[in-house]
Design a protein around this motif. Structure first.
Motif, mmCIF file in Angstrom:
data_model
loop_
_atom_site.group_PDB
_atom_site.id
_atom_site.type_symbol
_atom_site.label_atom_id
_atom_site.label_comp_id
_atom_site.label_asym_id
_atom_site.label_seq_id
_atom_site.Cartn_x
_atom_site.Cartn_y
_atom_site.Cartn_z
ATOM 1 N N LEU A 1 0.847 -1.184 0.000
ATOM 2 C CA LEU A 1 0.000 0.000 0.000
ATOM 3 C C LEU A 1 0.887 1.239 0.000
ATOM 4 O O LEU A 1 1.834 1.337 0.793
ATOM 5 C CB LEU A 1 -0.913 0.003 1.227
ATOM 6 C CG LEU A 1 -2.016 -1.065 1.290
ATOM 7 C CD1 LEU A 1 -2.752 -0.973 2.613
ATOM 8 C CD2 LEU A 1 -2.985 -0.892 0.139
ATOM 9 N N THR A 2 0.448 2.170 -0.817
ATOM 10 C CA THR A 2 1.167 3.448 -0.837
ATOM 11 C C THR A 2 0.554 4.381 0.189
ATOM 12 O O THR A 2 -0.497 4.109 0.772
ATOM 13 C CB THR A 2 1.071 4.078 -2.231
ATOM 14 O OG1 THR A 2 -0.310 4.297 -2.546
ATOM 15 C CG2 THR A 2 1.688 3.152 -3.291
ATOM 16 N N ASP A 3 1.205 5.500 0.434
ATOM 17 C CA ASP A 3 0.711 6.457 1.440
ATOM 18 C C ASP A 3 -0.597 7.089 1.000
ATOM 19 O O ASP A 3 -1.505 7.307 1.822
ATOM 20 C CB ASP A 3 1.761 7.544 1.657
ATOM 21 C CG ASP A 3 3.021 6.981 2.300
ATOM 22 O OD1 ASP A 3 2.893 5.894 2.939
ATOM 23 O OD2 ASP A 3 4.086 7.602 2.189
ATOM 24 N N GLU B 1 -6.626 7.473 1.696
ATOM 25 C CA GLU B 1 -7.955 7.312 1.117
ATOM 26 C C GLU B 1 -8.781 6.283 1.884
ATOM 27 O O GLU B 1 -9.968 6.514 2.173
ATOM 28 C CB GLU B 1 -7.808 6.883 -0.346
ATOM 29 C CG GLU B 1 -9.150 6.782 -1.067
ATOM 30 C CD GLU B 1 -8.979 6.346 -2.504
ATOM 31 O OE1 GLU B 1 -10.013 6.146 -3.183
ATOM 32 O OE2 GLU B 1 -7.813 6.186 -2.949
ATOM 33 N N LEU B 2 -8.174 5.180 2.253
ATOM 34 C CA LEU B 2 -8.899 4.151 3.023
ATOM 35 C C LEU B 2 -9.304 4.658 4.409
ATOM 36 O O LEU B 2 -10.405 4.380 4.894
ATOM 37 C CB LEU B 2 -8.040 2.894 3.169
ATOM 38 C CG LEU B 2 -7.785 2.097 1.885
ATOM 39 C CD1 LEU B 2 -6.830 0.950 2.146
ATOM 40 C CD2 LEU B 2 -9.101 1.551 1.337
ATOM 41 N N ARG B 3 -8.439 5.427 5.072
ATOM 42 C CA ARG B 3 -8.786 5.973 6.379
ATOM 43 C C ARG B 3 -9.949 6.939 6.273
ATOM 44 O O ARG B 3 -10.825 6.962 7.137
ATOM 45 C CB ARG B 3 -7.563 6.659 6.972
ATOM 46 C CG ARG B 3 -7.787 7.205 8.379
ATOM 47 C CD ARG B 3 -6.536 7.860 8.888
ATOM 48 N NE ARG B 3 -5.452 6.882 8.992
ATOM 49 C CZ ARG B 3 -4.199 7.209 9.298
ATOM 50 N NH1 ARG B 3 -3.882 8.492 9.504
ATOM 51 N NH2 ARG B 3 -3.274 6.278 9.364
ATOM 52 N N ARG B 4 -9.975 7.746 5.194
ATOM 53 C CA ARG B 4 -11.091 8.677 4.997
ATOM 54 C C ARG B 4 -12.403 7.932 4.801
ATOM 55 O O ARG B 4 -13.432 8.306 5.356
ATOM 56 C CB ARG B 4 -10.791 9.588 3.786
ATOM 57 C CG ARG B 4 -11.845 10.657 3.526
ATOM 58 C CD ARG B 4 -11.449 11.498 2.332
ATOM 59 N NE ARG B 4 -11.184 10.659 1.165
ATOM 60 C CZ ARG B 4 -12.144 10.128 0.394
ATOM 61 N NH1 ARG B 4 -13.419 10.343 0.658
ATOM 62 N NH2 ARG B 4 -11.816 9.377 -0.660
ATOM 63 N N GLN B 5 -12.364 6.847 4.032
ATOM 64 C CA GLN B 5 -13.581 6.063 3.824
ATOM 65 C C GLN B 5 -14.084 5.437 5.141
ATOM 66 O O GLN B 5 -15.295 5.410 5.409
ATOM 67 C CB GLN B 5 -13.312 4.962 2.796
ATOM 68 C CG GLN B 5 -13.064 5.481 1.395
ATOM 69 C CD GLN B 5 -12.768 4.370 0.405
ATOM 70 O OE1 GLN B 5 -12.787 3.192 0.790
ATOM 71 N NE2 GLN B 5 -12.498 4.744 -0.847
ATOM 72 N N VAL B 6 -13.156 4.969 5.951
ATOM 73 C CA VAL B 6 -13.548 4.369 7.248
ATOM 74 C C VAL B 6 -14.184 5.405 8.151
ATOM 75 O O VAL B 6 -15.207 5.156 8.828
ATOM 76 C CB VAL B 6 -12.326 3.697 7.916
ATOM 77 C CG1 VAL B 6 -12.642 3.314 9.352
ATOM 78 C CG2 VAL B 6 -11.892 2.484 7.123
ATOM 79 N N GLU B 7 -13.649 6.602 8.217
ATOM 80 C CA GLU B 7 -14.198 7.642 9.086
ATOM 81 C C GLU B 7 -15.580 8.073 8.607
ATOM 82 O O GLU B 7 -16.479 8.325 9.414
ATOM 83 C CB GLU B 7 -13.248 8.824 9.114
ATOM 84 C CG GLU B 7 -11.948 8.520 9.858
ATOM 85 C CD GLU B 7 -11.005 9.704 9.801
ATOM 86 O OE1 GLU B 7 -11.330 10.705 9.102
ATOM 87 O OE2 GLU B 7 -9.940 9.631 10.453
ATOM 88 N N GLU B 8 -15.760 8.180 7.247
ATOM 89 C CA GLU B 8 -17.085 8.517 6.738
ATOM 90 C C GLU B 8 -18.117 7.434 7.082
ATOM 91 O O GLU B 8 -19.257 7.748 7.464
ATOM 92 C CB GLU B 8 -17.006 8.708 5.218
ATOM 93 C CG GLU B 8 -16.260 9.955 4.789
ATOM 94 C CD GLU B 8 -16.172 10.065 3.274
ATOM 95 O OE1 GLU B 8 -16.687 9.115 2.615
ATOM 96 O OE2 GLU B 8 -15.647 11.065 2.769
ATOM 97 N N HIS B 9 -17.696 6.171 6.993
ATOM 98 C CA HIS B 9 -18.625 5.076 7.339
ATOM 99 C C HIS B 9 -19.003 5.110 8.822
ATOM 100 O O HIS B 9 -20.174 4.892 9.190
ATOM 101 C CB HIS B 9 -17.966 3.741 6.981
ATOM 102 C CG HIS B 9 -18.838 2.575 7.285
ATOM 103 N ND1 HIS B 9 -19.897 2.160 6.463
ATOM 104 C CD2 HIS B 9 -18.841 1.691 8.327
ATOM 105 C CE1 HIS B 9 -20.487 1.115 6.962
ATOM 106 N NE2 HIS B 9 -19.849 0.802 8.114
ATOM 107 N N ILE B 10 -18.049 5.409 9.667
ATOM 108 C CA ILE B 10 -18.329 5.475 11.114
ATOM 109 C C ILE B 10 -19.256 6.626 11.428
ATOM 110 O O ILE B 10 -20.172 6.520 12.258
ATOM 111 C CB ILE B 10 -17.010 5.579 11.889
ATOM 112 C CG1 ILE B 10 -16.238 4.248 11.776
ATOM 113 C CG2 ILE B 10 -17.259 5.913 13.355
ATOM 114 C CD1 ILE B 10 -14.851 4.318 12.392
#
Length: 603
Positions: A450-452, A457-466
């Motif tokens: 995984l690149t930075d 991008e994945l962390r942003r998607q997780v926070e939006e889902h939460i």
């Protein structure tokens, strides 16, 4: 003739302490010595000589040896019962009129009870033997003679296990002899009963009344009645209250012991028993007689059960003891046979060796002198050959065993080495095969890491889902608060349920009491026809309450017997009085609170 001297007593004690004499020889020695000493002392004009001789026998320890020889010993079978009975009579005679001096407390508290226990154990052993009836009478006379002089032993005799075994004997002569012994003791001394405690007098009355209840022989019954009358004549103030504790004794005498040639004694005893009850007629009511019948039936049941269990226990003990003794006898006989066989083998070997040497000597005597030396050399040569053959055979067997053991050890070592090599080769081959298998392609298709930018991008998607789907879980403090609230609600519900049940029970009890009182008033007769008995029944509602409880119980039993489909509809016709009467007739009636019959209290 001089009484027993100190040197003779010392010599007698030394002979009794020797281990060479068996118990039968010691009993014979004591019988001869004590009989001769008592006769010599009785012939003296001075009456204190006999007392001095008895005191000397006690203080020297000779009477203690008598007690030891009379005591039961299962390891020592007794052969001469007559000698033992004679020793018992002499020991009892020596214990009467003794002046123990400083050892008075030991004599009365320890020595006399041991003597009485030995006499009773010997009497119980003689009681089981049909050929020893006269010897049993002799020992019981010794017991009676000792009781006349020392009345404090009466409690020990009546509560002894050996005397209880004598009482339970089925022989009529034994029971009659015991009752006659007490009659003779009470007749010989009028102060005998006055020296006894109330418990001892009650035990003696128990024995006499027990013989009246158990035995059916006229002689035993007459002797028991005479014993009770004799005790009542001597100690009326003590015996008469104790006789009143035997409920139903007068009816037993009137029913079972009339017409037995001693009706006058029976009438006198019945009058003595009923003398106090006539002045108090209220005590002889129907309830007292019913209680007496119940107590008599229960006591007889307990006595029969105890006697049966005791007989079974005694028979079991005797069977085990006889089996053990038979086994020990068989082992002893087998050991004796083995020892005898070994002895016979040794003897025969010696005889065979002696015969062999005698034959050799005879052969040497027959040979010419010039051939003796050659014959002896030939014998030595043959003996050497035999010894060498035995030695060589032993050596070859030992060598073969060692070789066989070495071969087995080598074979085991080779097998272990082969297994180790095979295990190593298999592991090497497995590794080679695993290396030749092509690797499995990974399940992740694409770039290997995984690149930075991808991580952001994945962390942003997780926070939006939460943020769009908040968690439904609550905190621990909130859970504890909810748990406490639920517990408080449950506790209040339980307490309210208990209060409601108690209130319902109280209401049901009040309704049942009210219905009972209403039925009682509805069925009450007019005042003009009311009797005292009816008024007593109205004053106490126990009878109607018991009848209602019985009807309710019968209705419950009837409902439990009905099929399930009968209980779905109206159950009023099921518990009608006709059904309850049928159920009561089928069950044979109930006994509720002293009531007998259908709802009618006992008068």
């Amino acid at each position: 003739m001089e009484p027993l001297e100190e040197a003779e007593v010392t010599e007698l004690k030394r002979q009794l302490e020797e281990e060479d004499l068996d118990p039968e020889q010691k009993i014979s020695l004591l019988n001869n010595t004590l009989n001769q000493a008592l006769k010599m002392a009785a012939l003296q004009t001075d009456g204190s000589t006999l007392t001095a001789v008895k005191s000397q026998l006690y203080l020297s320890g000779v009477l203690s040896h008598c007690v030891v020889l009379l005591s039961p010993d299962p390891r020592r079978p007794r052969g001469n019962w007559g000698a033992a009975a004679t020793l018992a009579q002499l020991t009892s005679s020596c214990c009467v009129g003794v002046e123990p001096g400083k050892q008075s407390q030991t004599f009365h508290r320890l020595f006399l009870p041991s003597v009485m226990n030995s006499l009773l154990s010997l009497a119980s052993q003689l009681m089981r033997r049909a050929e020893c009836v006269s010897l049993f009478r002799k020992v019981m006379d010794s017991v009676g003679w000792l009781l006349r002089a020392h009345s404090q032993l009466t409690t020990q005799v009546l509560s002894s296990v050996h005397y209880e075994q004598i009482q339970m004997c089925d022989d009529v002569s034994v029971s009659l002899l015991c009752i006659q012994m007490w009659i003779q003791i009470c007749s010989a001394s009028r102060d005998f009963l006055s020296g006894l405690s109330d418990d001892s007098v009650l035990l003696l009355l128990n024995e006499a009344v027990g013989q009246l209840a158990v035995s059916s022989d006229s002689s035993v019954g007459g002797a028991s009645v005479r014993l009770i009358l004799l005790m009542a004549n001597q100690q009326e103030l003590r015996v008469q209250p104790l006789l009143h504790s035997f409920r139903g004794l007068d009816s037993l005498l009137d029913k079972d012991w009339r017409g037995r040639s001693f009706d006058q004694d029976v009438d006198q005893l019945i009058a003595l028993i009923q003398s106090d009850t006539r002045s108090h007629p209220k005590a002889c009511t129907e309830r007292v007689r019913a209680a007496s019948v119940i107590q008599a039936a229960w006591r007889s049941y307990q006595t029969r059960r105890r006697v049966k269990s005791l007989n079974r226990a005694v028979s079991t003990l005797q069977r085990k003891y006889r089996a053990r003794r038979r086994q020990q006898q068989q082992q002893k006989e087998a050991q004796q046979w083995d020892e005898e066989l070994k002895y016979q083998v040794c003897v025969r070997r010696q005889q065979a060796r002696r015969l062999f040497h005698q034959k050799q000597r005879q052969l040497l005597q027959l040979l010419p002198p010039d051939q003796v030396q050659s014959y002896l050399q030939e014998c030595e040569r043959r003996a050497a050959v035999v010894i060498q053959s035995f030695w060589k055979g032993f050596r070859e067997r030992q060598r073969y065993n060692n070789t066989h053991r070495h071969t087995l050890r080598q074979t085991h070592t080779r097998q272990q080495a082969a297994r180790t090599l095979q295990r190593a080769v298999r592991c090497f081959l497995d590794k080679r095969r695993a290396e030749k298998v092509p690797p499995t392609p990974p399940f992740w298709i694409g770039q290997h890491g995984l690149t930075d930018s991808r991580r952001v991008e994945l962390r942003r998607q997780v926070e939006e889902h939460i943020s769009l789907h908040p968690s439904s879980r609550v905190s621990r403090q909130e859970c504890e608060r909810l748990h406490e609230e639920v517990q408080l609600l449950l506790l209040s519900e339980l307490q309210g349920g208990d209060r409601r049940r108690r209130e319902e029970l109280r209401v049901e009890a009040l309704l049942a009491h009210t219905h009972t009182q209403l039925e009682l008033l509805r069925e009450a007769p007019p005042l003009s026809t009311v009797t005292l008995k009816d008024s007593e029944s109205f004053l106490s509602p126990s009878g109607p309450i018991a009848a209602r409880a019985r009807d309710s119980h019968n209705a419950t039993l009837q409902a439990s017997r009905l099929p399930w489909w009968r209980t779905l509809g109206d159950t009023a016709d099921m518990f009608s009085p006709s059904h309850l009467q049928e159920l009561e007739a089928e069950l044979g009636g109930l006994f509720v609170g002293g009531s007998v019959g259908v709802g009618q209290p006992e008068d």
